[in-house]
Design a protein around this motif. Structure first.
Motif, PDB file in Angstrom:
ATOM      1  N   ALA A  33       0.816  -1.218   0.000  1.00  0.00           N
ATOM      2  CA  ALA A  33       0.000   0.000   0.000  1.00  0.00           C
ATOM      3  C   ALA A  33       0.847   1.265   0.000  1.00  0.00           C
ATOM      4  CB  ALA A  33      -0.940   0.004   1.206  1.00  0.00           C
ATOM      5  N   GLY A  34       2.174   1.108   0.017  1.00  0.00           N
ATOM      6  CA  GLY A  34       3.042   2.271  -0.125  1.00  0.00           C
ATOM      7  C   GLY A  34       3.645   2.795   1.147  1.00  0.00           C
ATOM      8  N   PHE A  35       3.458   2.101   2.272  1.00  0.00           N
ATOM      9  CA  PHE A  35       4.061   2.582   3.515  1.00  0.00           C
ATOM     10  C   PHE A  35       5.561   2.352   3.474  1.00  0.00           C
ATOM     11  CE2 PHE A  35      -0.336   2.136   4.868  1.00  0.00           C
ATOM     12  CZ  PHE A  35      -0.501   3.272   5.647  1.00  0.00           C
ATOM     13  N   SER A  36       6.319   3.385   3.816  1.00  0.00           N
ATOM     14  CA  SER A  36       7.768   3.267   3.820  1.00  0.00           C
ATOM     15  C   SER A  36       8.247   2.275   4.865  1.00  0.00           C
ATOM     16  CB  SER A  36       8.417   4.637   4.070  1.00  0.00           C
ATOM     17  OG  SER A  36       7.944   5.201   5.286  1.00  0.00           O
ATOM     18  N   SER A  37       7.432   2.071   5.891  1.00  0.00           N
ATOM     19  CA  SER A  37       7.736   1.081   6.926  1.00  0.00           C
ATOM     20  C   SER A  37       6.429   0.464   7.394  1.00  0.00           C
ATOM     21  CB  SER A  37       8.467   1.734   8.108  1.00  0.00           C
ATOM     22  OG  SER A  37       8.479   0.863   9.228  1.00  0.00           O
ATOM     23  N   SER A  38       6.272  -0.834   7.175  1.00  0.00           N
ATOM     24  CA  SER A  38       5.065  -1.495   7.660  1.00  0.00           C
ATOM     25  C   SER A  38       5.010  -1.450   9.180  1.00  0.00           C
ATOM     26  CB  SER A  38       5.023  -2.945   7.172  1.00  0.00           C
ATOM     27  OG  SER A  38       6.165  -3.664   7.628  1.00  0.00           O
ATOM     28  N   GLN A  39       6.170  -1.517   9.815  1.00  0.00           N
ATOM     29  CA  GLN A  39       6.220  -1.465  11.270  1.00  0.00           C
ATOM     30  C   GLN A  39       5.680  -0.142  11.786  1.00  0.00           C
ATOM     31  OE1 GLN A  39      10.123  -2.061  12.932  1.00  0.00           O
ATOM     32  NE2 GLN A  39       9.454  -1.739  15.040  1.00  0.00           N
ATOM     33  N   LEU A  40       6.011   0.955  11.091  1.00  0.00           N
ATOM     34  CA  LEU A  40       5.520   2.274  11.503  1.00  0.00           C
ATOM     35  C   LEU A  40       3.997   2.301  11.504  1.00  0.00           C
ATOM     36  CD1 LEU A  40       6.835   5.719  10.313  1.00  0.00           C
ATOM     37  CD2 LEU A  40       4.394   5.201  10.167  1.00  0.00           C
ATOM     38  N   ALA A  41       3.387   1.823  10.405  1.00  0.00           N
ATOM     39  CA  ALA A  41       1.928   1.853  10.295  1.00  0.00           C
ATOM     40  C   ALA A  41       1.271   0.945  11.326  1.00  0.00           C
ATOM     41  CB  ALA A  41       1.521   1.444   8.879  1.00  0.00           C
ATOM     42  N   ILE A  42       1.782  -0.267  11.448  1.00  0.00           N
ATOM     43  CA  ILE A  42       1.191  -1.223  12.390  1.00  0.00           C
ATOM     44  C   ILE A  42       1.332  -0.726  13.826  1.00  0.00           C
ATOM     45  CG2 ILE A  42       1.421  -3.552  13.333  1.00  0.00           C
ATOM     46  CD1 ILE A  42       2.229  -4.448  10.487  1.00  0.00           C
ATOM     47  N   GLU A  43       2.468  -0.143  14.136  1.00  0.00           N
ATOM     48  CA  GLU A  43       2.708   0.396  15.480  1.00  0.00           C
ATOM     49  C   GLU A  43       1.682   1.462  15.837  1.00  0.00           C
ATOM     50  OE1 GLU A  43       6.798   1.718  17.332  1.00  0.00           O
ATOM     51  OE2 GLU A  43       5.966   3.361  16.136  1.00  0.00           O
ATOM     52  N   GLN A  44       1.441   2.390  14.913  1.00  0.00           N
ATOM     53  CA  GLN A  44       0.508   3.477  15.194  1.00  0.00           C
ATOM     54  C   GLN A  44      -0.935   2.985  15.279  1.00  0.00           C
ATOM     55  OE1 GLN A  44       1.421   6.630  16.043  1.00  0.00           O
ATOM     56  NE2 GLN A  44       3.453   5.704  15.990  1.00  0.00           N
ATOM     57  N   ILE A  45      -1.322   2.103  14.365  1.00  0.00           N
ATOM     58  CA  ILE A  45      -2.697   1.593  14.377  1.00  0.00           C
ATOM     59  C   ILE A  45      -2.941   0.752  15.624  1.00  0.00           C
ATOM     60  CG2 ILE A  45      -4.322   0.072  13.175  1.00  0.00           C
ATOM     61  CD1 ILE A  45      -3.039   1.063  10.556  1.00  0.00           C
ATOM     62  N   THR A  46      -1.932  -0.004  16.035  1.00  0.00           N
ATOM     63  CA  THR A  46      -2.065  -0.787  17.278  1.00  0.00           C
ATOM     64  C   THR A  46      -2.264   0.131  18.474  1.00  0.00           C
ATOM     65  OG1 THR A  46      -0.666  -2.561  16.394  1.00  0.00           O
ATOM     66  CG2 THR A  46      -0.913  -2.437  18.788  1.00  0.00           C
ATOM     67  N   SER A  47      -1.514   1.217  18.519  1.00  0.00           N
ATOM     68  CA  SER A  47      -1.643   2.170  19.622  1.00  0.00           C
ATOM     69  C   SER A  47      -3.034   2.794  19.640  1.00  0.00           C
ATOM     70  CB  SER A  47      -0.571   3.259  19.485  1.00  0.00           C
ATOM     71  OG  SER A  47      -0.713   4.238  20.500  1.00  0.00           O
ATOM     72  N   ILE A  48      -3.545   3.149  18.462  1.00  0.00           N
ATOM     73  CA  ILE A  48      -4.878   3.738  18.385  1.00  0.00           C
ATOM     74  C   ILE A  48      -5.927   2.729  18.845  1.00  0.00           C
ATOM     75  CG2 ILE A  48      -6.632   4.620  16.789  1.00  0.00           C
ATOM     76  CD1 ILE A  48      -4.339   5.848  15.146  1.00  0.00           C
ATOM     77  N   GLN A  49      -5.801   1.478  18.410  1.00  0.00           N
ATOM     78  CA  GLN A  49      -6.763   0.453  18.809  1.00  0.00           C
ATOM     79  C   GLN A  49      -6.782   0.294  20.329  1.00  0.00           C
ATOM     80  OE1 GLN A  49      -6.510  -2.811  20.230  1.00  0.00           O
ATOM     81  NE2 GLN A  49      -8.723  -3.145  19.964  1.00  0.00           N
ATOM     82  N   GLN A  50      -5.621   0.302  20.931  1.00  0.00           N
ATOM     83  CA  GLN A  50      -5.545   0.153  22.386  1.00  0.00           C
ATOM     84  C   GLN A  50      -6.195   1.335  23.094  1.00  0.00           C
ATOM     85  OE1 GLN A  50      -1.311  -0.335  22.860  1.00  0.00           O
ATOM     86  NE2 GLN A  50      -1.367  -2.547  22.490  1.00  0.00           N
ATOM     87  N   ASP A  51      -6.013   2.527  22.552  1.00  0.00           N
ATOM     88  CA  ASP A  51      -6.661   3.712  23.134  1.00  0.00           C
ATOM     89  C   ASP A  51      -8.174   3.577  23.085  1.00  0.00           C
ATOM     90  OD1 ASP A  51      -4.237   4.915  23.654  1.00  0.00           O
ATOM     91  OD2 ASP A  51      -4.294   6.248  21.916  1.00  0.00           O
ATOM     92  N   GLU A  52      -8.699   3.162  21.920  1.00  0.00           N
ATOM     93  CA  GLU A  52     -10.156   3.068  21.767  1.00  0.00           C
ATOM     94  C   GLU A  52     -10.735   2.016  22.710  1.00  0.00           C
ATOM     95  OE1 GLU A  52     -10.812   5.531  20.334  1.00  0.00           O
ATOM     96  OE2 GLU A  52     -10.015   5.783  18.322  1.00  0.00           O
ATOM     97  N   ALA A  53     -10.037   0.881  22.843  1.00  0.00           N
ATOM     98  CA  ALA A  53     -10.505  -0.165  23.750  1.00  0.00           C
ATOM     99  C   ALA A  53     -10.485   0.324  25.200  1.00  0.00           C
ATOM    100  CB  ALA A  53      -9.642  -1.415  23.583  1.00  0.00           C
ATOM    101  N   THR A  54      -9.458   1.087  25.551  1.00  0.00           N
ATOM    102  CA  THR A  54      -9.374   1.641  26.906  1.00  0.00           C
ATOM    103  C   THR A  54     -10.489   2.652  27.143  1.00  0.00           C
ATOM    104  OG1 THR A  54      -6.981   1.337  26.953  1.00  0.00           O
ATOM    105  CG2 THR A  54      -7.913   2.908  28.522  1.00  0.00           C
TER     106      THR A  54
END
Length: 411
Positions: free
Chosen positions: A65-86
């Protein structure tokens, strides 16, 4: 109808007692409980969306999908998911402490939004923007200052999520406007209704849903077309208007339904309504008229000011990831490359040195050769007649400017 009275809002909630609830030594109004229940359902929706996205997509999907780092995208989306669940957990704990039960029966379906990473990222921007608008609009409905502070602390985090997702879109502006647009609960439901799998009774009527049917990108000059269950062949759309609501503007921009063309000067999220008259809508949830509402809102992102921050995180989603790497070359090679700047032709050995440097840089980013190495490219007399090249000025292709020389030893 206007959202002028909390009493009118509470009257819509059959499951909330009309009597205040004791919260420790505080009294919690039924309207405040309603807002918390509604916010919790929205948080459940967001947490589920990100959880399903993370379960479905792998690292290579983000790279494609064009992300320069898959880890960067997954890291941020994981953090957002955890915030929403909290957020959901804390809201449910508060609702329970009020003597009420949170709404946990709603189910969600994101199949159409999780077809690929690019679609998921686009929908995520909308989801977070709706979250910001929901908390901002809900703030006017909360009567308890302490509960308002708690809701406000979630609002600020939702806004941070929005910024991250704007960056990850690559084409968006991190902070597109100085203001956000508040949304009423009925407007929030119009935007989120497509994600509900079956009935979800939150005690508030939803506005008719609205969607933009244009394919491809939307920008200034694009004429928008729409679809809605409330807009049928029986409607006289000649009298309809599309209303574009922008953050910070006191009124919406009304345009004839058949001539709903995105105007110049717009950047960022736009809430779009369809009304049966051309009276502009007021940009606050207390005074926004609904009597002439036909459908909406829907949300569109008009990205006219992409920023470098987003382009560093992601390309345009074509799978071509840009990167910057460097190669160290010897003084002899540098002299050979620069010598080409003074003539219109480059001899084969210089071209070879340049190509070798480029290939090494793009493939590994490691040193081509260190000073004093055995490489002899660019060292013969034909390349540097009379000794080291002392050319100053701009190279033939305009990519290099040599301001001056200093002695460099190769050993």
């Amino acid at each position: 109808m206007h959202f002028t009275s909390l009493v009118a809002l509470v009257a819509l909630v059959p499951f909330v007692s009309a009597a205040p609830t004791r919260y420790g030594k505080r009294t919690v109004a039924a309207s405040d409980i309603l807002v918390y229940k509604f916010a919790d359902v929205l948080e459940q929706l967001e947490a589920t969306f990100y959880s399903q996205a993370l379960s479905k997509f792998q690292a290579e999907d983000f790279t494609t999908a064009g992300f320069s780092s898959s880890q960067l995208a997954i890291e941020q989306i994981t953090s957002i998911q955890q915030d929403e669940a909290t957020h959901s957990s804390v809201l449910q704990a508060a609702i329970t402490s009020f003597g009420e039960q949170p709404i946990t029966s709603c189910k969600f379906n994101f199949d159409s939004s999780l077809t690929d990473v690019t679609t998921m990222a686009q929908v995520a921007r909308v989801v977070e923007n709706v979250g910001v608008g929901a908390y901002l609009g809900g703030a006017t409905l909360i009567t308890d200052p302490v509960l308002l502070d708690s809701a406000g602390s979630i609002l600020t985090v939702e806004a941070r999520h929005q910024t991250i997702l704007n960056i990850l879109s690559s084409s968006g502006t991190a902070i597109p406007d100085a203001f956000d647009t508040p949304l009423t609960p009925s407007e929030v439901l119009a935007l989120t209704a497509p994600f509900f799998d079956g009935p979800c009774d939150v005690g508030i009527p939803a506005n008719p849903t609205l969607s933009v049917t244009n394919t491809g990108s939307i920008g200034p000059g694009t004429q928008l077309s729409f679809s809605s269950p409330a807009i049928t062949s029986a409607n006289d759309t000649a009298n309809f208007f599309c209303q574009m609501m922008l953050g910070g503007q006191p009124f919406s921009i009304p345009l004839p339904y058949s001539q709903c063309v995105v105007p110049q000067g717009i950047n960022g999220p736009v809430a779009i309504f369809i009304t049966s008259d051309g009276q502009p809508l007021i940009n606050n949830v207390r005074d926004r008229a609904t009597t002439q509402l036909v459908a909406g809102p829907t949300m569109a992102f008009i990205d006219t000011q992409p920023q470098m921050l987003g382009q560093l995180a992601r390309t345009n989603g074509n799978g071509q990831v840009s990167s910057v790497s460097t190669a160290t070359i010897s003084p002899a090679q540098a002299s050979a490359i620069i010598s080409a700047a003074g003539s219109s032709t480059v001899d084969a050995s210089v071209a070879t040195a340049t190509a070798t440097a480029d290939a090494s840089s793009s493939s590994s980013g490691t040193n081509l050769s260190s000073p004093g190495s055995s490489s002899t490219a660019g060292t013969d007399a034909s390349q540097t007649p009379g000794g080291p090249n002392n050319f100053t000025g701009q190279s033939a292709d305009g990519s290099i400017t040599v301001d001056g020389w200093t002695n460099v030893t190769s050993s």
